[in-house]
Design a protein around this motif. Structure first.
Motif, PDB file in Angstrom:
ATOM      1  N   ASP A   1     -18.535  -2.532   1.844  1.00 47.75           N
ATOM      2  CA  ASP A   1     -17.401  -2.171   0.995  1.00 47.75           C
ATOM      3  C   ASP A   1     -16.198  -1.693   1.802  1.00 47.75           C
ATOM      4  N   LYS A   2     -15.923  -2.404   2.904  1.00 52.28           N
ATOM      5  CA  LYS A   2     -14.783  -2.088   3.772  1.00 52.28           C
ATOM      6  C   LYS A   2     -13.731  -3.180   3.619  1.00 52.28           C
ATOM      7  N   PRO A   3     -12.478  -2.875   3.991  1.00 53.33           N
ATOM      8  CA  PRO A   3     -11.438  -3.912   3.930  1.00 53.33           C
ATOM      9  C   PRO A   3     -11.827  -5.114   4.789  1.00 53.33           C
ATOM     10  N   LEU A   4     -11.540  -6.296   4.281  1.00 54.02           N
ATOM     11  CA  LEU A   4     -11.891  -7.528   4.987  1.00 54.02           C
ATOM     12  C   LEU A   4     -10.790  -7.867   5.983  1.00 54.02           C
ATOM     13  N   GLU A   5     -10.826  -7.179   7.106  1.00 57.24           N
ATOM     14  CA  GLU A   5      -9.806  -7.332   8.144  1.00 57.24           C
ATOM     15  C   GLU A   5     -10.481  -7.282   9.505  1.00 57.24           C
ATOM     16  N   TYR A   6     -10.090  -8.216  10.367  1.00 60.04           N
ATOM     17  CA  TYR A   6     -10.665  -8.268  11.706  1.00 60.04           C
ATOM     18  C   TYR A   6      -9.554  -8.541  12.710  1.00 60.04           C
ATOM     19  N   VAL A   7      -9.500  -7.729  13.766  1.00 58.83           N
ATOM     20  CA  VAL A   7      -8.530  -7.933  14.847  1.00 58.83           C
ATOM     21  C   VAL A   7      -9.286  -8.562  16.010  1.00 58.83           C
ATOM     22  N   THR A   8      -8.825  -9.733  16.436  1.00 59.11           N
ATOM     23  CA  THR A   8      -9.523 -10.464  17.493  1.00 59.11           C
ATOM     24  C   THR A   8      -9.127  -9.945  18.871  1.00 59.11           C
ATOM     25  N   LYS A   9      -9.920 -10.324  19.864  1.00 55.44           N
ATOM     26  CA  LYS A   9      -9.642  -9.896  21.233  1.00 55.44           C
ATOM     27  C   LYS A   9      -8.384 -10.566  21.796  1.00 55.44           C
ATOM     28  N   THR A  10      -7.892 -11.611  21.114  1.00 57.66           N
ATOM     29  CA  THR A  10      -6.670 -12.283  21.568  1.00 57.66           C
ATOM     30  C   THR A  10      -5.435 -11.806  20.805  1.00 57.66           C
ATOM     31  N   GLY A  11      -5.593 -10.776  19.965  1.00 58.73           N
ATOM     32  CA  GLY A  11      -4.442 -10.162  19.313  1.00 58.73           C
ATOM     33  C   GLY A  11      -4.096 -10.648  17.916  1.00 58.73           C
ATOM     34  N   PHE A  12      -4.903 -11.520  17.350  1.00 61.13           N
ATOM     35  CA  PHE A  12      -4.670 -11.969  15.978  1.00 61.13           C
ATOM     36  C   PHE A  12      -5.331 -10.996  15.000  1.00 61.13           C
ATOM     37  N   THR A  13      -4.723 -10.821  13.838  1.00 63.61           N
ATOM     38  CA  THR A  13      -5.347 -10.082  12.750  1.00 63.61           C
ATOM     39  C   THR A  13      -5.667 -11.091  11.657  1.00 63.61           C
ATOM     40  N   ILE A  14      -6.933 -11.138  11.272  1.00 58.83           N
ATOM     41  CA  ILE A  14      -7.383 -12.067  10.244  1.00 58.83           C
ATOM     42  C   ILE A  14      -7.857 -11.238   9.056  1.00 58.83           C
ATOM     43  N   ARG A  15      -7.263 -11.502   7.897  1.00 57.89           N
ATOM     44  CA  ARG A  15      -7.637 -10.799   6.676  1.00 57.89           C
ATOM     45  C   ARG A  15      -8.123 -11.813   5.651  1.00 57.89           C
ATOM     46  N   LYS A  16      -9.091 -11.385   4.854  1.00 54.97           N
ATOM     47  CA  LYS A  16      -9.581 -12.233   3.770  1.00 54.97           C
ATOM     48  C   LYS A  16      -9.334 -11.500   2.470  1.00 54.97           C
ATOM     49  N   GLY A  17      -8.746 -12.191   1.520  1.00 57.28           N
ATOM     50  CA  GLY A  17      -8.480 -11.592   0.225  1.00 57.28           C
ATOM     51  C   GLY A  17      -8.617 -12.623  -0.868  1.00 57.28           C
ATOM     52  N   GLU A  18      -8.124 -12.266  -2.039  1.00 60.42           N
ATOM     53  CA  GLU A  18      -8.213 -13.164  -3.185  1.00 60.42           C
ATOM     54  C   GLU A  18      -6.857 -13.299  -3.850  1.00 60.42           C
ATOM     55  N   ILE A  19      -6.580 -14.486  -4.312  1.00 65.10           N
ATOM     56  CA  ILE A  19      -5.440 -14.727  -5.184  1.00 65.10           C
ATOM     57  C   ILE A  19      -6.016 -14.721  -6.592  1.00 65.10           C
ATOM     58  N   ILE A  20      -5.507 -13.836  -7.426  1.00 68.43           N
ATOM     59  CA  ILE A  20      -6.005 -13.721  -8.792  1.00 68.43           C
ATOM     60  C   ILE A  20      -5.268 -14.730  -9.667  1.00 68.43           C
ATOM     61  N   LEU A  21      -6.020 -15.523 -10.389  1.00 71.44           N
ATOM     62  CA  LEU A  21      -5.442 -16.551 -11.250  1.00 71.44           C
ATOM     63  C   LEU A  21      -5.405 -16.067 -12.689  1.00 71.44           C
ATOM     64  N   LYS A  22      -4.427 -16.526 -13.424  1.00 67.96           N
ATOM     65  CA  LYS A  22      -4.323 -16.197 -14.842  1.00 67.96           C
ATOM     66  C   LYS A  22      -5.319 -17.039 -15.617  1.00 67.96           C
ATOM     67  N   GLU A  23      -6.028 -16.371 -16.529  1.00 65.92           N
ATOM     68  CA  GLU A  23      -6.939 -17.117 -17.396  1.00 65.92           C
ATOM     69  C   GLU A  23      -6.115 -17.838 -18.447  1.00 65.92           C
ATOM     70  N   THR A  24      -6.468 -19.069 -18.728  1.00 71.53           N
ATOM     71  CA  THR A  24      -5.762 -19.833 -19.746  1.00 71.53           C
ATOM     72  C   THR A  24      -6.764 -20.330 -20.777  1.00 71.53           C
ATOM     73  N   GLU A  25      -6.321 -20.420 -22.007  1.00 67.29           N
ATOM     74  CA  GLU A  25      -7.183 -20.896 -23.082  1.00 67.29           C
ATOM     75  C   GLU A  25      -7.320 -22.418 -23.059  1.00 67.29           C
ATOM     76  N   GLY A  26      -6.325 -23.073 -22.559  1.00 67.34           N
ATOM     77  CA  GLY A  26      -6.333 -24.527 -22.497  1.00 67.34           C
ATOM     78  C   GLY A  26      -5.087 -25.014 -21.814  1.00 67.34           C
ATOM     79  N   LYS A  27      -4.889 -26.287 -21.812  1.00 68.60           N
ATOM     80  CA  LYS A  27      -3.718 -26.866 -21.162  1.00 68.60           C
ATOM     81  C   LYS A  27      -2.476 -26.609 -22.003  1.00 68.60           C
ATOM     82  N   ARG A  28      -1.359 -26.458 -21.302  1.00 72.69           N
ATOM     83  CA  ARG A  28      -0.076 -26.308 -21.992  1.00 72.69           C
ATOM     84  C   ARG A  28       0.361 -27.657 -22.541  1.00 72.69           C
ATOM     85  N   LYS A  29       1.013 -27.603 -23.678  1.00 70.76           N
ATOM     86  CA  LYS A  29       1.484 -28.853 -24.298  1.00 70.76           C
ATOM     87  C   LYS A  29       2.957 -29.011 -24.076  1.00 70.76           C
TER      88      LYS A  29
END
Length: 87
Positions: free
Chosen positions: A59-87
């Motif tokens: 349960d820690k932040p998903l972040e890793y700093v590499t030995k070559t100086g890059f910071t790599i983070r993993k996260g989520e893009i939250i999508l809107k729930e839709t009932e159906g297709k737009r007309k």
């Protein structure tokens, strides 16, 4: 080895790669490794996936700093729930 479980069906992964002077976003670690090498990033894809799984389990932040100086983070893009297709 860690087993990761998807947390939310209405979310999509995003990988953020940042360094001094720049940043890039990817839909998966694999797509990041299509552009960058293990040597350039300072970690291989399997080790990075294990790091993220371990951090999520702890349960820690998903972040890793590499030995070559890059910071790599993993996260989520939250999508809107839709009932159906737009007309």
């Amino acid at each position: 080895m860690y087993i990761c479980v998807k947390k939310n069906d209405m979310a999509r992964n995003v990988i953020s790669l940042s360094w001094k002077g720049g940043f890039e976003f990817y839909g998966s670690p694999a797509s990041m490794y299509d552009k960058h090498t293990d040597e350039e990033l300072g970690i291989n894809i399997h080790s990075l996936n294990n790091v993220f799984c371990k951090l999520r389990k702890e349960d820690k932040p998903l972040e890793y700093v590499t030995k070559t100086g890059f910071t790599i983070r993993k996260g989520e893009i939250i999508l809107k729930e839709t009932e159906g297709k737009r007309k």
